[in-house]
Design an enzyme around this catalytic site. Structure first.
Site, PDB file in Angstrom:
ATOM      1  N   ASP A 177       0.858  -1.181   0.000  1.00  0.00           N
ATOM      2  CA  ASP A 177       0.000   0.000   0.000  1.00  0.00           C
ATOM      3  C   ASP A 177       0.895   1.232   0.000  1.00  0.00           C
ATOM      4  OD1 ASP A 177      -1.870   1.971   0.441  1.00  0.00           O
ATOM      5  OD2 ASP A 177      -2.487   1.261   2.418  1.00  0.00           O
ATOM      6  N   GLU A 207      -0.997  10.687   0.722  1.00  0.00           N
ATOM      7  CA  GLU A 207      -2.325  10.072   0.663  1.00  0.00           C
ATOM      8  C   GLU A 207      -2.741   9.517   2.016  1.00  0.00           C
ATOM      9  OE1 GLU A 207      -5.314   6.799   0.121  1.00  0.00           O
ATOM     10  OE2 GLU A 207      -3.343   6.776   1.056  1.00  0.00           O
ATOM     11  N   GLU A 208      -1.775   8.960   2.741  1.00  0.00           N
ATOM     12  CA  GLU A 208      -2.086   8.280   3.999  1.00  0.00           C
ATOM     13  C   GLU A 208      -2.494   9.233   5.121  1.00  0.00           C
ATOM     14  OE1 GLU A 208      -2.587   5.271   4.328  1.00  0.00           O
ATOM     15  OE2 GLU A 208      -1.398   4.123   2.888  1.00  0.00           O
TER      16      GLU A 208
END
Length: 351
Positions: A177, A207-208
């Site tokens: 991921d 994004e995280e």
């Protein structure tokens, strides 16, 4: 092991290299190297997003995005005893962190540490029943207090130490991921030649911690169509009913219908389906009840944009043993490349 066609060594390099939100430098260097070899131009913006562009013969443009960052930590304190305390960058389940090896990325180099875990027979009942939180963990770097404080500083970045290996028909390691989807974009870029539309291959940041890179990039690129790639839940393991699997490993790439942040454009996901069927690419649908992806970042910027998403089913997300099936990776690359090759800019995605 099932046969596959992709470059495992590049995937291994991407997943084993560190890069937490906001500090994706090492990954960015790899992405630029790969995109410069297969696109017409490569640009990096002020946030660190990287975009490799293949110019088409029309003004229509498609953005394809996957994020570079992995979940990790930032050092928040070094104790008087020389132990390192952490602040999370991204969503961790603290239960899986104890007794893991980490790398602390200091200005003078990487330092190995272990997240401490006392022997269970030395714990009181109260200690055994306590819910773990990241703020309560400590990293032992094997140094005396004075040397530890000279070596590690507040703000240093921390990532899990793990190798990426083949396991049966699966690939397992940290940071699949979303490096496995980033890898899929890089592989697809090698196949796209003389497209009818301009294609932007975007490697996004942060994004995280809230889809931040994609949200900014959507404004800057202003594409006519956006496709995001990310991993998705595969709970096809003991303890889950079939209706809660979301996706299954080995059943093909996943065409996203919805997640917690986005409902994909029906005309886009139907065209993804049609391309998969015409090309003989195995696929499954994804209905993810929670969680978000860069897809939403593009949908929320610069007006209404049709968006779609392709996902790689992955077990054990946000751990150091994330696992994906090799044939699903191949299917993802095949579908993305075929979709881009057949995009003319004349498909009507208006609802």
């Amino acid at each position: 092991m099932a046969e596959y066609e992709f470059d495992f060594e590049l995937l291994q390099e991407l997943t084993e290299t560190s890069g937490v939100p906001g500090y994706e430098d090492r990954i960015r260097d790899i992405v630029r190297r790969e995109l410069e070899a297969h696109t017409d131009k490569v640009q990096t913006d002020a946030m660190g997003n990287v975009v490799g562009t293949i110019e088409g013969t029309s003004d229509y443009s498609v953005a394809v995005a996957a994020h570079m960052d992995e979940i990790g930590f930032m050092v928040r304190h070094v104790t008087d005893e020389g132990f390192v305390q952490l602040d999370a960058l991204g969503g961790w389940d603290a239960r899986i962190l104890k007794a893991q090896r980490v790398q602390i990325h200091t200005e003078s180099g990487d330092v190995t540490g272990v997240i401490g875990s006392p022997p269970p027979h030395t714990l009181s009942e109260e200690q055994k029943e306590k819910d773990d939180e990241v703020k309560d963990l400590y990293v032992d770097i094997g140094l005396d207090a004075e040397t530890a404080k000279e070596t590690v500083n507040v703000g240093d970045l921390v990532t899990m130490e793990q190798t990426t290996v083949e396991m049966g028909d699966h690939i397992t390691g940290k940071a699949l991921d979303d490096r496995i989807c980033l890898f899929s974009i890089l592989e697809a870029a090698k196949r796209v030649e003389d497209p009818d539309v301009t294609v932007h291959f975007a490697a996004t940041v942060q994004e995280e911690v809230g889809l931040r890179g994609a949200t900014a990039l959507g404004v800057d690129l202003n594409p006519d169509l956006a496709i995001a790639l990310d991993v998705t839940v595969a709970n096809d393991v003991p303890g889950f009913d079939a209706g809660d699997h979301v996706t299954e490993l080995g059943a093909g790439t996943a065409i996203k219908l919805k997640d917690g942040s986005v409902i994909t454009n029906p005309k886009v996901h139907r065209r993804l389906r049609d391309v998969a069927e015409s090309e003989g690419v195995e696929y499954q649908y994804e209905v993810l009840p929670a969680g978000g992806t860069d897809t939403a970042g593009f949908q929320n910027t610069h007006g209404a944009k049709p968006v779609g998403a392709i996902s790689i089913p992955t077990r054990y997300l946000h751990t150091v043993t994330e696992s994906a099936h090799v044939t699903d990776v191949d299917a993802t690359i095949d579908l993305l490349a075929a979709f881009l090759d057949t995009e003319t800019g004349e498909h009507d995605y208006t609802l």
